[in-house]
Design a protein around this motif. Structure first.
Motif, PDB file in Angstrom:
ATOM      1  N   GLY A   1      47.065  20.692   8.544  1.00 32.01           N
ATOM      2  CA  GLY A   1      46.499  19.874   9.612  1.00 32.01           C
ATOM      3  C   GLY A   1      45.280  19.094   9.147  1.00 32.01           C
ATOM      4  O   GLY A   1      44.290  18.999   9.869  1.00 32.01           O
ATOM      5  N   SER A   2      45.373  18.504   7.953  1.00 29.25           N
ATOM      6  CA  SER A   2      44.204  17.818   7.385  1.00 29.25           C
ATOM      7  C   SER A   2      44.251  16.315   7.567  1.00 29.25           C
ATOM      8  O   SER A   2      43.627  15.567   6.824  1.00 29.25           O
ATOM      9  N   ASP A   3      44.985  15.862   8.585  1.00 32.81           N
ATOM     10  CA  ASP A   3      45.049  14.428   8.883  1.00 32.81           C
ATOM     11  C   ASP A   3      43.861  13.957   9.721  1.00 32.81           C
ATOM     12  O   ASP A   3      43.635  12.751   9.861  1.00 32.81           O
ATOM     13  N   SER A   4      43.070  14.882  10.266  1.00 33.26           N
ATOM     14  CA  SER A   4      41.925  14.489  11.098  1.00 33.26           C
ATOM     15  C   SER A   4      41.016  15.702  11.310  1.00 33.26           C
ATOM     16  O   SER A   4      41.331  16.813  10.890  1.00 33.26           O
ATOM     17  N   GLY A   5      39.901  15.459  11.983  1.00 33.33           N
ATOM     18  CA  GLY A   5      39.042  16.537  12.464  1.00 33.33           C
ATOM     19  C   GLY A   5      38.561  17.494  11.389  1.00 33.33           C
ATOM     20  O   GLY A   5      38.173  17.106  10.287  1.00 33.33           O
ATOM     21  N   ILE A   6      38.573  18.786  11.718  1.00 36.65           N
ATOM     22  CA  ILE A   6      38.093  19.820  10.810  1.00 36.65           C
ATOM     23  C   ILE A   6      38.905  19.823   9.520  1.00 36.65           C
ATOM     24  O   ILE A   6      38.362  20.001   8.428  1.00 36.65           O
ATOM     25  N   GLY A   7      40.216  19.612   9.628  1.00 29.98           N
ATOM     26  CA  GLY A   7      41.062  19.614   8.439  1.00 29.98           C
ATOM     27  C   GLY A   7      40.686  18.524   7.464  1.00 29.98           C
ATOM     28  O   GLY A   7      40.578  18.765   6.252  1.00 29.98           O
ATOM     29  N   ARG A   8      40.486  17.313   7.971  1.00 30.02           N
ATOM     30  CA  ARG A   8      40.103  16.212   7.081  1.00 30.02           C
ATOM     31  C   ARG A   8      38.738  16.476   6.463  1.00 30.02           C
ATOM     32  O   ARG A   8      38.551  16.303   5.250  1.00 30.02           O
ATOM     33  N   ALA A   9      37.770  16.878   7.285  1.00 27.88           N
ATOM     34  CA  ALA A   9      36.430  17.140   6.766  1.00 27.88           C
ATOM     35  C   ALA A   9      36.462  18.218   5.693  1.00 27.88           C
ATOM     36  O   ALA A   9      35.741  18.137   4.677  1.00 27.88           O
ATOM     37  N   THR A  10      37.313  19.225   5.877  1.00 28.29           N
ATOM     38  CA  THR A  10      37.423  20.306   4.898  1.00 28.29           C
ATOM     39  C   THR A  10      38.053  19.813   3.605  1.00 28.29           C
ATOM     40  O   THR A  10      37.582  20.128   2.504  1.00 28.29           O
TER      41      THR A  10
ATOM     42  N   GLU B   1      32.774  24.361  20.256  1.00 29.32           N
ATOM     43  CA  GLU B   1      33.166  22.995  20.601  1.00 29.32           C
ATOM     44  C   GLU B   1      32.765  22.063  19.462  1.00 29.32           C
ATOM     45  O   GLU B   1      31.596  21.897  19.150  1.00 29.32           O
ATOM     46  N   ILE B   2      33.775  21.451  18.835  1.00 23.30           N
ATOM     47  CA  ILE B   2      33.553  20.557  17.712  1.00 23.30           C
ATOM     48  C   ILE B   2      34.091  19.174  18.075  1.00 23.30           C
ATOM     49  O   ILE B   2      35.156  19.053  18.673  1.00 23.30           O
ATOM     50  N   ALA B   3      33.355  18.133  17.723  1.00 23.75           N
ATOM     51  CA  ALA B   3      33.774  16.762  18.034  1.00 23.75           C
ATOM     52  C   ALA B   3      34.955  16.372  17.152  1.00 23.75           C
ATOM     53  O   ALA B   3      34.788  15.995  15.993  1.00 23.75           O
ATOM     54  N   THR B   4      36.170  16.502  17.688  1.00 17.88           N
ATOM     55  CA  THR B   4      37.403  16.196  16.966  1.00 17.88           C
ATOM     56  C   THR B   4      38.371  15.520  17.929  1.00 17.88           C
ATOM     57  O   THR B   4      38.140  15.478  19.151  1.00 17.88           O
ATOM     58  N   PRO B   5      39.507  15.004  17.430  1.00 15.19           N
ATOM     59  CA  PRO B   5      40.515  14.460  18.346  1.00 15.19           C
ATOM     60  C   PRO B   5      40.990  15.475  19.380  1.00 15.19           C
ATOM     61  O   PRO B   5      41.309  15.125  20.512  1.00 15.19           O
TER      62      PRO B   5
ATOM     63  N   PRO C   1      27.458  19.667  20.860  1.00 18.42           N
ATOM     64  CA  PRO C   1      28.660  20.111  20.163  1.00 18.42           C
ATOM     65  C   PRO C   1      28.424  20.101  18.655  1.00 18.42           C
ATOM     66  O   PRO C   1      27.397  19.611  18.176  1.00 18.42           O
ATOM     67  N   GLY C   2      29.398  20.603  17.908  1.00 19.64           N
ATOM     68  CA  GLY C   2      29.302  20.593  16.462  1.00 19.64           C
ATOM     69  C   GLY C   2      30.035  19.418  15.857  1.00 19.64           C
ATOM     70  O   GLY C   2      30.881  18.785  16.498  1.00 19.64           O
ATOM     71  N   ASP C   3      29.717  19.124  14.619  1.00 22.85           N
ATOM     72  CA  ASP C   3      30.404  18.095  13.840  1.00 22.85           C
ATOM     73  C   ASP C   3      31.398  18.788  12.910  1.00 22.85           C
ATOM     74  O   ASP C   3      31.113  19.868  12.382  1.00 22.85           O
ATOM     75  N   ALA C   4      32.553  18.164  12.709  1.00 20.75           N
ATOM     76  CA  ALA C   4      33.587  18.771  11.863  1.00 20.75           C
ATOM     77  C   ALA C   4      33.062  19.090  10.469  1.00 20.75           C
ATOM     78  O   ALA C   4      33.465  20.080   9.845  1.00 20.75           O
ATOM     79  N   ARG C   5      32.139  18.281   9.976  1.00 19.97           N
ATOM     80  CA  ARG C   5      31.597  18.522   8.633  1.00 19.97           C
ATOM     81  C   ARG C   5      30.756  19.792   8.582  1.00 19.97           C
ATOM     82  O   ARG C   5      30.623  20.407   7.507  1.00 19.97           O
ATOM     83  N   GLU C   6      30.217  20.211   9.725  1.00 17.83           N
ATOM     84  CA  GLU C   6      29.452  21.459   9.762  1.00 17.83           C
ATOM     85  C   GLU C   6      30.379  22.665   9.626  1.00 17.83           C
ATOM     86  O   GLU C   6      30.003  23.688   9.037  1.00 17.83           O
ATOM     87  N   VAL C   7      31.589  22.558  10.166  1.00 14.72           N
ATOM     88  CA  VAL C   7      32.582  23.618   9.986  1.00 14.72           C
ATOM     89  C   VAL C   7      33.091  23.603   8.549  1.00 14.72           C
ATOM     90  O   VAL C   7      33.230  24.651   7.902  1.00 14.72           O
ATOM     91  N   ALA C   8      33.347  22.408   8.039  1.00 16.44           N
ATOM     92  CA  ALA C   8      33.863  22.274   6.673  1.00 16.44           C
ATOM     93  C   ALA C   8      32.907  22.881   5.659  1.00 16.44           C
ATOM     94  O   ALA C   8      33.336  23.460   4.656  1.00 16.44           O
ATOM     95  N   ALA C   9      31.604  22.763   5.907  1.00 12.32           N
ATOM     96  CA  ALA C   9      30.622  23.312   4.976  1.00 12.32           C
ATOM     97  C   ALA C   9      30.750  24.829   4.875  1.00 12.32           C
ATOM     98  O   ALA C   9      30.608  25.408   3.784  1.00 12.32           O
ATOM     99  N   VAL C  10      31.016  25.489   6.003  1.00 16.75           N
ATOM    100  CA  VAL C  10      31.171  26.951   5.985  1.00 16.75           C
ATOM    101  C   VAL C  10      32.483  27.332   5.306  1.00 16.75           C
ATOM    102  O   VAL C  10      32.537  28.286   4.514  1.00 16.75           O
ATOM    103  N   ILE C  11      33.551  26.590   5.590  1.00 20.55           N
ATOM    104  CA  ILE C  11      34.825  26.860   4.924  1.00 20.55           C
ATOM    105  C   ILE C  11      34.672  26.701   3.417  1.00 20.55           C
ATOM    106  O   ILE C  11      35.168  27.525   2.629  1.00 20.55           O
ATOM    107  N   ALA C  12      33.969  25.639   3.000  1.00 21.81           N
ATOM    108  CA  ALA C  12      33.779  25.392   1.570  1.00 21.81           C
ATOM    109  C   ALA C  12      32.986  26.530   0.921  1.00 21.81           C
ATOM    110  O   ALA C  12      33.269  26.928  -0.214  1.00 21.81           O
TER     111      ALA C  12
END
Length: 277
Positions: free
Chosen positions: A24-33, A200-204, A226-237
């Motif tokens: 699911g990396s076409d948008s949102g958290i997936g793309r940011a990750t 709550e993250i700002a995504t589609p 709300p959170g930004d998808a890149r803030e979630v991606a940073a933790v995943i990374a």
């Protein structure tokens, strides 16, 4: 953080570039990750369901970091075959070191009105899909013999319920416990498994893609936005990196403190509006 080695540097075989598959990396958290992992030197396998154009935009951003990108369409409601996309991408990119189970779907329907087909789809996409994708990835990592990392993207609703989201909460709660079992069973193979639980993250998915989160007020969230998808991606990374080499079986909330509100939030509600999705 690299652990000490007794092997002389001159005699070590260079390790190939690490490979991550992000569903699911076409948008949102997936793309940011996907983009964040590419910035850390990984080649990326990208999956998409309906937004092919979005997947290609992700690929462009990955390649802008000098990394390879491979794309594949998959529909995780079409199981078990859909989980084979993980092996397909690993084969194309040569290996797999990281799997991020990010693809998901949700509902906003009262429990008594829920149709079976909707329940089945949400459970398949949000729980059974990650289960099967995780199996494929783990089997490949075990064959490779040098460990790996799996990150399951759950939700704050892994931990707390939400009205109108019965199958979503059931799936995310199940995925949280599945993460813990996977962590226990795969540890002997050097495979770490963790969950990331966004609020709550700002995504589609929340209708807020590309929104400036710092301009959006959320009084019920301690950080007030709300959170930004890149803030979630940073933790995943972080969880996908050697910096977290002693972390497994944990669930990391990325929610601006939302879960800490607990009963305090309920005691301050002034209407029954929460009873309606």
């Amino acid at each position: 953080m690299d652990l000490p080695s007794d092997t002389p540097a001159a005699s070590r075989t260079p390790r190939p570039a690490r490979v991550a598959v992000v569903t699911g990396s076409d948008s949102g958290i997936g793309r940011a990750t996907a983009v964040r992992l590419a910035s850390q030197g990984m080649d990326i396998g990208i999956t998409w369901h309906t937004d092919e154009e979005g997947a290609h935009r992700t690929a462009e951003e990955v390649r802008a970091h000098g990394r390879r990108a491979a794309l594949a369409r998959t529909d995780l409601s079409r199981l078990p075959d859909a989980a084979g996309v993980v092996e397909d991408l690993a084969r194309e990119l040569g290996r797999i070191d990281v799997l991020v189970n990010n693809a998901g779907t949700g509902t906003a329907t009262p429990f008594v009105d829920m149709e079976y087909e909707t329940v089945r789809e949400v459970i398949d996409v949000d729980l059974i899909g990650p289960f099967l994708c995780g199996q494929v990835a783990a089997r490949r990592m075990i064959r490779q013999g040098d460990g790996g990392c799996i990150v399951n993207v759950t939700s704050v609703h892994e931990h707390q319920p939400r009205v109108g989201a019965a199958p979503y909460c059931a799936a995310k709660g199940g995925l949280g416990l599945l993460t813990q079992v996977m962590a226990l069973e795969l540890a002997e193979h050097g495979i770490r498994v963790n969950a990331v639980a966004p609020g709550e993250i700002a995504t589609p998915m929340t209708g807020q893609e590309d929104e400036d989160v710092r301009r959006t007020s959320r009084p019920g969230v301690p950080l007030g936005r709300p959170g930004d998808a890149r803030e979630v991606a940073a933790v995943i990374a972080f969880l996908a990196s050697e910096e977290s080499s002693y972390v497994t079986g944990a669930s990391w909330a990325v929610d601006g403190g939302m879960l800490r509100m607990g009963p305090q939030a309920g005691s301050h509600l002034e209407s029954d509006a929460w009873r309606r999705p």
